[in-house]
Design a protein around this motif. Structure first.
Motif, PDB file in Angstrom:
ATOM      1  N   HIS B  61       0.809  -1.225   0.000  1.00 29.08           N
ATOM      2  CA  HIS B  61       0.000   0.000   0.000  1.00 29.08           C
ATOM      3  C   HIS B  61       0.839   1.270   0.000  1.00 29.08           C
ATOM      4  N   MET B  62       1.684   1.403   1.046  1.00 27.24           N
ATOM      5  CA  MET B  62       2.443   2.655   1.111  1.00 27.24           C
ATOM      6  C   MET B  62       3.508   2.705   0.030  1.00 27.24           C
ATOM      7  N   ARG B  63       3.965   1.510  -0.378  1.00 29.19           N
ATOM      8  CA  ARG B  63       4.925   1.504  -1.485  1.00 29.19           C
ATOM      9  C   ARG B  63       4.280   2.089  -2.743  1.00 29.19           C
ATOM     10  N   THR B  64       3.018   1.711  -2.945  1.00 29.03           N
ATOM     11  CA  THR B  64       2.265   2.264  -4.084  1.00 29.03           C
ATOM     12  C   THR B  64       2.164   3.766  -3.976  1.00 29.03           C
ATOM     13  N   PHE B  65       1.874   4.241  -2.761  1.00 27.30           N
ATOM     14  CA  PHE B  65       1.760   5.689  -2.583  1.00 27.30           C
ATOM     15  C   PHE B  65       3.043   6.385  -3.011  1.00 27.30           C
ATOM     16  N   HIS B  66       4.173   5.873  -2.532  1.00 26.57           N
ATOM     17  CA  HIS B  66       5.431   6.559  -2.833  1.00 26.57           C
ATOM     18  C   HIS B  66       5.806   6.441  -4.298  1.00 26.57           C
ATOM     19  N   LEU B  67       5.607   5.258  -4.902  1.00 27.98           N
ATOM     20  CA  LEU B  67       5.892   5.117  -6.345  1.00 27.98           C
ATOM     21  C   LEU B  67       5.014   6.068  -7.148  1.00 27.98           C
ATOM     22  N   SER B  68       3.755   6.153  -6.747  1.00 30.99           N
ATOM     23  CA  SER B  68       2.777   6.979  -7.442  1.00 30.99           C
ATOM     24  C   SER B  68       3.147   8.448  -7.410  1.00 30.99           C
ATOM     25  N   TRP B  69       3.350   8.974  -6.213  1.00 29.40           N
ATOM     26  CA  TRP B  69       3.558  10.410  -6.149  1.00 29.40           C
ATOM     27  C   TRP B  69       4.900  10.811  -6.731  1.00 29.40           C
ATOM     28  N   ILE B  70       5.916   9.952  -6.574  1.00 29.82           N
ATOM     29  CA  ILE B  70       7.224  10.293  -7.136  1.00 29.82           C
ATOM     30  C   ILE B  70       7.186  10.245  -8.672  1.00 29.82           C
ATOM     31  N   SER B  71       6.421   9.311  -9.245  1.00 32.68           N
ATOM     32  CA  SER B  71       6.286   9.285 -10.716  1.00 32.68           C
ATOM     33  C   SER B  71       5.619  10.562 -11.201  1.00 32.68           C
ATOM     34  N   PHE B  72       4.555  10.958 -10.535  1.00 32.00           N
ATOM     35  CA  PHE B  72       3.836  12.166 -10.915  1.00 32.00           C
ATOM     36  C   PHE B  72       4.750  13.388 -10.753  1.00 32.00           C
ATOM     37  N   PRO B 127      -3.157   0.178 -13.462  1.00 34.59           N
ATOM     38  CA  PRO B 127      -2.469   1.451 -13.230  1.00 34.59           C
ATOM     39  C   PRO B 127      -0.953   1.329 -13.249  1.00 34.59           C
ATOM     40  N   ARG B 128      -0.441   0.175 -12.878  1.00 32.06           N
ATOM     41  CA  ARG B 128       1.027   0.022 -12.853  1.00 32.06           C
ATOM     42  C   ARG B 128       1.601   0.129 -14.253  1.00 32.06           C
ATOM     43  N   TYR B 129       1.015  -0.603 -15.199  1.00 34.25           N
ATOM     44  CA  TYR B 129       1.497  -0.497 -16.580  1.00 34.25           C
ATOM     45  C   TYR B 129       1.101   0.827 -17.207  1.00 34.25           C
ATOM     46  N   GLY B 130      -0.064   1.367 -16.802  1.00 29.93           N
ATOM     47  CA  GLY B 130      -0.454   2.669 -17.312  1.00 29.93           C
ATOM     48  C   GLY B 130       0.609   3.695 -16.988  1.00 29.93           C
ATOM     49  N   CYS B 131       1.019   3.722 -15.712  1.00 34.89           N
ATOM     50  CA  CYS B 131       2.045   4.659 -15.269  1.00 34.89           C
ATOM     51  C   CYS B 131       3.369   4.374 -15.971  1.00 34.89           C
ATOM     52  N   ALA B 132       3.774   3.104 -15.984  1.00 39.49           N
ATOM     53  CA  ALA B 132       5.077   2.751 -16.556  1.00 39.49           C
ATOM     54  C   ALA B 132       5.137   3.064 -18.042  1.00 39.49           C
ATOM     55  N   PHE B 133       4.075   2.735 -18.767  1.00 35.13           N
ATOM     56  CA  PHE B 133       4.056   3.023 -20.204  1.00 35.13           C
ATOM     57  C   PHE B 133       4.239   4.509 -20.453  1.00 35.13           C
ATOM     58  N   LEU B 134       3.468   5.289 -19.727  1.00 34.52           N
ATOM     59  CA  LEU B 134       3.512   6.726 -19.971  1.00 34.52           C
ATOM     60  C   LEU B 134       4.874   7.304 -19.646  1.00 34.52           C
ATOM     61  N   ILE B 135       5.414   6.913 -18.495  1.00 36.11           N
ATOM     62  CA  ILE B 135       6.653   7.545 -18.057  1.00 36.11           C
ATOM     63  C   ILE B 135       7.829   7.081 -18.916  1.00 36.11           C
ATOM     64  N   MET B 238      12.323   5.883 -12.635  1.00 37.54           N
ATOM     65  CA  MET B 238      11.005   5.677 -12.045  1.00 37.54           C
ATOM     66  C   MET B 238      10.228   4.618 -12.796  1.00 37.54           C
ATOM     67  N   GLY B 239      10.370   4.587 -14.121  1.00 41.12           N
ATOM     68  CA  GLY B 239       9.683   3.558 -14.894  1.00 41.12           C
ATOM     69  C   GLY B 239      10.114   2.169 -14.455  1.00 41.12           C
ATOM     70  N   ILE B 240      11.419   1.997 -14.275  1.00 48.36           N
ATOM     71  CA  ILE B 240      11.929   0.684 -13.868  1.00 48.36           C
ATOM     72  C   ILE B 240      11.453   0.345 -12.452  1.00 48.36           C
ATOM     73  N   THR B 244       9.267  -2.890 -11.434  1.00 47.13           N
ATOM     74  CA  THR B 244       9.821  -3.967 -10.601  1.00 47.13           C
ATOM     75  C   THR B 244       9.232  -3.994  -9.194  1.00 47.13           C
ATOM     76  N   LEU B 245       8.942  -2.835  -8.622  1.00 43.47           N
ATOM     77  CA  LEU B 245       8.493  -2.816  -7.232  1.00 43.47           C
ATOM     78  C   LEU B 245       6.985  -2.703  -7.085  1.00 43.47           C
ATOM     79  N   GLY B 246       6.317  -2.268  -8.168  1.00 47.98           N
ATOM     80  CA  GLY B 246       4.898  -1.987  -8.025  1.00 47.98           C
ATOM     81  C   GLY B 246       4.035  -3.200  -8.278  1.00 47.98           C
ATOM     82  N   GLN B 247       2.805  -3.152  -7.775  1.00 52.14           N
ATOM     83  CA  GLN B 247       1.819  -4.142  -8.165  1.00 52.14           C
ATOM     84  C   GLN B 247       0.466  -3.466  -8.269  1.00 52.14           C
ATOM     85  N   ASP B 248      -0.390  -4.028  -9.151  1.00 52.51           N
ATOM     86  CA  ASP B 248      -1.648  -3.363  -9.457  1.00 52.51           C
ATOM     87  C   ASP B 248      -2.613  -3.378  -8.282  1.00 52.51           C
ATOM     88  N   LEU B 249      -2.684  -4.522  -7.588  1.00 53.02           N
ATOM     89  CA  LEU B 249      -3.681  -4.696  -6.537  1.00 53.02           C
ATOM     90  C   LEU B 249      -3.010  -5.199  -5.273  1.00 53.02           C
TER      91      LEU B 249
END
Lengths: 206, 530
Positions: B61-72, B127-135, B238-240, B244-249
């Motif tokens: 959960h919190m890993r997602t938060f940090h990956l998310s906001w840092i990508s943005f 969302p994980r691939y959505g973010c990764a693809f875009l970035i 960030m894409g990598i 590697t660290l993110g998961q969708d659910l």
């Protein structure tokens, strides 16, 4: 009584020093006399930044009475934008107040004043942008204030202008590095995607 | 999340009016904890986190938060990376004021479309691939900055880099898969605010990087090109990390999402219809264009403004410009907090007033910024302007969840797009022509902010009132249930599809402010046994 007169004195001296400071800082271009004769010689055509050079010669106008140049201590020669290069570019604007004036942004030479003809050869620096230019020389007094000037063009800044072409800033090595990193990004993305898809399919088949 | 009718606590929900909209944790009686799950944080039955622990990196959960906001954040850095270097770039590429302004417009326009597409991409790929693809796919566009040699190239590349701002959508989407809906407000608000900070951080980062490269010996016209490799590498890194660290659910990856597809989803056409026919949607689209929109515009012009007007060095102008964007760290959450506090006492009317006050004051300070002639006053007015505008962004999203329950996603998306549209519009009118100098442009933009914030006075909720009018006296129309159930037709109501909206309506009684204790039982609903 003493306090109020002391305060009055303080106020007066403050005001006076402000006025003096104003006199020092706020020199207007229109107040300067054009006493220097400046000529430039460049090769034909467009000059290339970093390669070609501009030769500037200057001297106080000999037809003026002697003593005109008694105050001149140093001379600074600058490269200045012509009006056509200032259009739509407020960061190069000509303003009468010299400390706010952005017309001349590149220094060609700075020398102590000499009565004889002075020459400076200047290779156009690599940070000079693509534009049309003329050359202006300012004469400074002992306090470092502008007291006179001269320029290689007329008052309307339309004659005797020359063009400079800037370097592009691009390098083959930069371009190659760009392509490499971009390719890495795309390849690693799709590689990861296919690998995971294949792993998913093979684990489903098991 | 099981809100069974009659289960302990449901009938008392909203009576005390103390439940904040930006809660940081969810009480167990309201949402039962799944005790069989083995996660770092307590989770609900869907394994979404019930607690928001800021400094943890716990998986997932919190890993997602940090990956998310840092990508943005990274995408904000690259989109606005050119802004503090414009004084150098404009000389290298021989740009006119119009070119610089148009590039600024281009940098925010691309994401209007990419944000709309991103929702569908997240639905399809997660969302994980959505973010990764875009970035990852926008990383080449950042590296492209080293190729450009004229104005049209500059505008085109900034347009393409701007697409990356759609990470906003993947960020919010990803958070909503990981965090319980009762704390999603705070989680999303923090992620969005911290991501926006990138627009400020870049004003600090790029001049420093440029300086270092120059000291290493490069000429100015090459140094700025090399400087762009930094945001480019950030994209790749960030894409990598996301891959590697993110998961969708919470429970795993993409496969599970496809199982979820068996859940009946709402009809897109209906959801769209209820979004666009609600007049409040369009008022907030306009309003967000003058809080978020002007923030983006200012990110693009403020460094060059300080550099030219006060004859500062490049990195000094960058530091000052950075404080504008970095204020997001506290200003945006502050806006949400102020909105919540006002709602405690005055309900929705309080929220509307807070939004109007914050945004109008932001506009007033923007006028002051344009008129400032000394550096200290300019900095002061800029900081006050940033607080006003960014707090208004936070306050806007304190109200948006209540406009509609059924169409919340689309309304959020439209509002976000409105922000970018407002930015493009203000840059086009005020900063792309020689008609206004930059200081005049800022002042007129401030006036436009104040004028375009006035429509918030027109927002009226029958159940809660508006800024100047109290709620409807009609017994039926003045209920939350009537408002939210009106988004479903009789057929849908017969099928019971509107139950979620009814539940939401009951919970939203907090928006009555101090009046809720005396709230009448809405006709037609049987009181639940305590």
């Amino acid at each position: 009584m003493a306090v109020s007169s002391a305060r009055g004195l303080l106020l007066a001296s403050l005001l006076l020093s402000c006025l003096i400071h104003d006199c020092y800082g706020k020199i207007l271009f229109s107040s300067l006399q054009s006493t220097l004769q400046v000529t430039t010689s460049t090769k034909q055509g467009v000059l290339k930044a970093g390669e070609d050079k501009v030769t500037v010669t200057w001297r106080v106008n000999q037809s003026l009475p002697s003593g005109t140049d008694s105050e001149y201590k140093t001379v600074t020669v600058k490269l200045c934008y012509s009006p056509v290069s200032q259009k739509d570019r407020a960061w190069r604007k000509t303003v009468d107040l010299l400390e706010k004036d952005k017309t001349c942004q590149f220094k060609i030479a700075a020398r102590p004043y000499d009565k004889t003809v002075q020459t400076a050869e200047w290779i156009v620096e690599r940070e000079v942008p693509t534009s049309t230019y003329f050359v202006r020389a300012y004469a400074f007094n002992a306090d470092g204030q502008e007291v006179a000037f001269g320029q290689s063009t007329n008052d309307q800044k339309t004659t005797n202008l020359f063009d400079i072409q800037a370097i592009s800033g691009r390098h083959a090595s930069l371009d190659i590095a760009s392509v490499c990193f971009s390719a890495f990004a795309v390849v690693s993305l799709f590689g990861f995607f296919y690998l995971e898809k294949r792993k998913g399919r093979s684990s489903q088949q098991k | 999340m099981t809100d069974v009718e009659g289960s302990p606590g449901t009938s008392m929900h909203g009576v005390t009016g103390r439940e904040p909209a930006f809660a940081s944790f969810v009480d167990s009686p309201m949402v039962p904890t799944d005790t069989t799950a083995k996660f770092a944080l307590p989770v609900d039955s869907e394994h979404k986190a019930k607690v928001f622990k800021l400094f943890s990196f716990g998986k997932p959960h919190m890993r997602t938060f940090h990956l998310s906001w840092i990508s943005f954040f990274t995408c904000f850095v690259s989109t606005f990376a050119a802004a503090p270097l414009v004084p150098i770039i404009r000389d290298n590429l021989n740009l006119t004021k119009a070119d610089i302004g148009n590039a600024g417009v281009a940098s925010v326009s691309g994401s209007i479309f990419s944000r709309l597409v991103m929702g569908a991409v997240c639905d399809m790929l997660g969302p994980r691939y959505g973010c990764a693809f875009l970035i990852m796919l926008t990383a080449p566009t950042v590296f492209c900055m080293s190729f450009i040699s004229d104005a049209s190239g500059y505008i085109a590349v900034r347009f393409m880099i701007g697409f990356s701002l759609a990470t906003f959508v993947s960020c919010q989407y990803w958070m909503s898969t990981m965090f319980n809906s009762k704390i999603i407000g705070l989680a999303n608000g923090t992620a969005a605010g911290w991501g926006n900070m990138g627009g400020g951080a870049t004003q600090l980062l790029m001049p420093i990087v440029y300086d270092i490269i120059r000291r290493a010996g490069a000429t100015p016209f090459t140094a700025w090109r090399i400087a762009f490799f930094i945001p480019g590498w950030l994209h790749v890194i960030m894409g990598i990390l996301v891959l590697t660290l993110g998961q969708d659910l919470p429970d795993g990856n993409l496969g599970a999402l496809q199982k979820k597809g068996s859940v009946a989803k709402d009809k897109f056409s209906k959801v769209m219809w209820y979004a666009v026919t609600n007049y409040r949607t369009w008022i907030f689209v306009l309003l967000y264009g003058y809080s978020m929109g002007v923030e983006l515009s200012t990110d693009n012009v403020v460094a060059e403004y300080f550099y030219d007007r006060f004859d500062l060095k490049l990195h000094t102008a960058g530091i000052i410009a950075a404080t504008f964007g970095m204020a997001n760290l506290v200003a945006r959450p502050f806006g949400g907090y102020a909105s919540d506090k006002a709602a405690l006492y005055f309900g929705m009317r309080g929220r509307l007033w807070v939004l109007w006050i914050l945004q109008t004051m932001g506009g007033a300070f923007c006028v002051w910024l344009g008129r400032a002639t000394t550096l200290p006053i300019a900095i002061l007015s800029m900081i006050l302007f940033s607080i006003g505008a960014q707090a208004a962004c936070g306050a806007t999203f304190g109200i948006i969840p209540f406009i509609s329950r059924r169409s919340l996603g689309i309304i959020s998306g439209l509002t976000g797009a409105g922000g970018n549209f407002g930015s493009g519009l203000t840059q086009l009118i005020f900063f792309s022509t020689t008609r206004f100098t930059t200081d005049q442009g800022l002042s007129w933009m401030g006036v436009m902010i104040m004028v375009c914030t006035l429509p918030v006075t027109l927002v009226h909720f029958p159940q809660w009132g508006s800024m100047f009018f109290p709620p409807s006296k009609d017994v039926v129309k003045s209920t939350e249930e009537h408002y939210y159930a009106a988004e479903w037709n009789e057929d849908e109501k017969k099928k019971g599809l509107h139950q979620g909206s009814l539940k939401f309506a009951e919970n939203s009684r907090t928006e009555r402010g101090k009046r809720i204790v005396s709230a009448p039982t809405p006709p037609g609903s049987t009181p639940a046994p305590v």
